[in-house]
Scaffold this active site. Structure first.
Site, PDB file in Angstrom:
ATOM      1  N   ARG A 131      -6.598   3.238  17.305  1.00 51.72           N
ATOM      2  CA  ARG A 131      -7.350   4.690  17.123  1.00 51.72           C
ATOM      3  C   ARG A 131      -7.266   5.207  18.386  1.00 51.72           C
ATOM      4  O   ARG A 131      -7.597   6.544  18.291  1.00 51.72           O
ATOM      5  CB  ARG A 131      -8.792   4.273  16.439  1.00 51.72           C
TER       6      ARG A 131
ATOM      7  N   LYS B   1      -5.952  -2.199  15.596  1.00 57.38           N
ATOM      8  CA  LYS B   1      -5.712  -0.930  14.629  1.00 57.38           C
ATOM      9  C   LYS B   1      -6.632  -0.308  16.207  1.00 57.38           C
ATOM     10  O   LYS B   1      -6.788   0.688  15.781  1.00 57.38           O
ATOM     11  CB  LYS B   1      -6.784  -1.614  14.169  1.00 57.38           C
TER      12      LYS B   1
ATOM     13  N   ILE C  14       1.062  -0.827   0.216  1.00 52.91           N
ATOM     14  CA  ILE C  14       0.195   0.169  -0.004  1.00 52.91           C
ATOM     15  C   ILE C  14       1.021   1.568   0.391  1.00 52.91           C
ATOM     16  O   ILE C  14       0.587   2.076  -0.248  1.00 52.91           O
ATOM     17  CB  ILE C  14      -0.661  -0.351   1.045  1.00 52.91           C
ATOM     18  N   GLY C  15       1.939   0.990   1.018  1.00 52.23           N
ATOM     19  CA  GLY C  15       3.198   2.499   1.261  1.00 52.23           C
ATOM     20  C   GLY C  15       3.052   2.918  -0.448  1.00 52.23           C
ATOM     21  O   GLY C  15       3.566   4.366  -0.694  1.00 52.23           O
TER      22      GLY C  15
END
Length: 354
Positions: A152, A148, A24-25
């Protein structure tokens, strides 16, 4: 660490990408450069030395004007210095091979807090809205996505300005495999297609390039500040049955459809090694558990990742409404661009992927 001089640009907002050589990066770095932002990539010194493909990618970034900062998120002092020098915006694209790797972003949160100059942070998300689906997950996905959620909560508690990008399934992984993570080397089926569940549940598939363009647009957009940005173009909804039909059209012949019941899939998840067990657990959540989960009740009408009408809350914004000019690569568009006997690169991207 030597002082960093970012390349001049018409945009005053500098962007630091952490994990910029990943699946993705690399798209996030490219989108940042395409948008004219002064762009820096945090690079582990060993990454280029040990991986010729990553070294070549980094050289391509440099040629396009990106600056490379050699460092590691485990080096707190160097990380703070990098953020101070290059990070009006910090974008994380770190991996998710374990809860511990996901929670390594807590070091980024701490460094941003210490640096004090960051106007926006995008944590490594780019998938489902984990706060609404984690309860439907089975292990190991539940633990990894639970991490995750903890990231957050930490960034919100630290008061860090942020945008969380929820873009559902990346096209580059599941589409070339006709919906089956078990296929070796990402080759599509030739005679039999495996379909998990009844094949009717739809999910959203977003191209990595499109997601990255949306993310870069969002970093300076006040409408996305401290929001969850949902990337769910209605044209990109697709069920596993529909996906297999598209593959049949592409190869010009019918495929035998082998349907895998939930009990059998759960057994496969338990017996499979990582990362296949994680991939299958996400498939279970997307195409079986999601089919019986009620839509989330919110405030602004839109479509969720499975095509159900739902409402959004004050913390949710819809990319298709904010950026109506973006044309998304559809599932059919993506498949049409693949060679007939597709072979994926090691990072899951298609051979002609930019």
């Amino acid at each position: 660490m030597a002082p960093l001089v970012l390349k001049s640009s018409s945009s005053g907002t500098s962007i630091l990408v952490i994990g910029g050589t990943g699946t993705i990066g690399r798209h996030l770095v490219t989108a940042s450069l395409d948008a004219g932002h002064p762009t820096a990539v945090l690079v582990r010194p060993a990454a280029a030395a040990e991986d010729p493909a990553k070294a070549s990618l980094l050289e391509a970034f440099k040629t396009r004007g990106a600056s490379l900062i050699y460092g590691d998120i485990n080096d707190a002092e160097a990380l703070v210095a990098a953020i101070k020098q290059a990070g009006d915006v910090v974008i994380s694209a770190t991996g998710h091979s374990s809860p511990e790797e996901v929670e390594s972003q807590l070091r980024i949160v701490a460094a941003i807090k210490e640096a004090g100059n960051v106007k926006r942070f995008l944590p490594s998300e780019y998938g489902c809205d984990v706060e609404h689906v984690a309860e439907h997950m089975v292990e190991p996905a539940r633990s990894i996505l639970g991490a995750k959620v903890r990231v957050r909560h930490a960034l919100k508690a630290a008061g860090i300005p942020h945008t969380i990008v929820c873009s559902n399934w990346a096209q580059g992984f599941l589409l070339p495999r006709a919906g089956d993570p078990q296929l070796p080397d990402g080759r599509p089926p030739d005679t039999t297609a495996t379909i998990f569940g009844d094949g009717q549940v739809q999910a959203t598939f977003v191209n990595e390039q499109d997601m990255s363009r949306v993310a870069i647009k969002a970093v300076q957009d006040p409408r996305t500040l401290n929001k969850k940005l949902h990337v769910c173009p209605p044209t990109n909804l697709c069920s596993l049955n529909q996906l297999v039909s598209l593959w049949e059209d592409k190869i010009g012949k019918p495929l035998h459809r082998h349907y895998v019941a939930e009990e059998e899939l759960l057994k496969k998840i338990q017996e499979s090694p990582f990362p296949l067990n994680f991939q299958l657990a996400i498939v279970h959540a997307s195409f079986i558990a999601a089919g019986r989960a009620p839509s989330t009740k919110r405030n602004i009408h839109t479509k969720d990742s499975h095509g159900e009408t739902m409402t959004q809350g004050v913390d949710d914004v819809d990319a298709t409404q904010l950026y109506p000019g973006i044309s998304y690569i559809t599932v059919k568009d993506y498949l049409d661009a693949l060679p007939p006997h597709n072979t994926l690169r090691s990072d899951g991207s298609r051979p002609d992927s930019r």
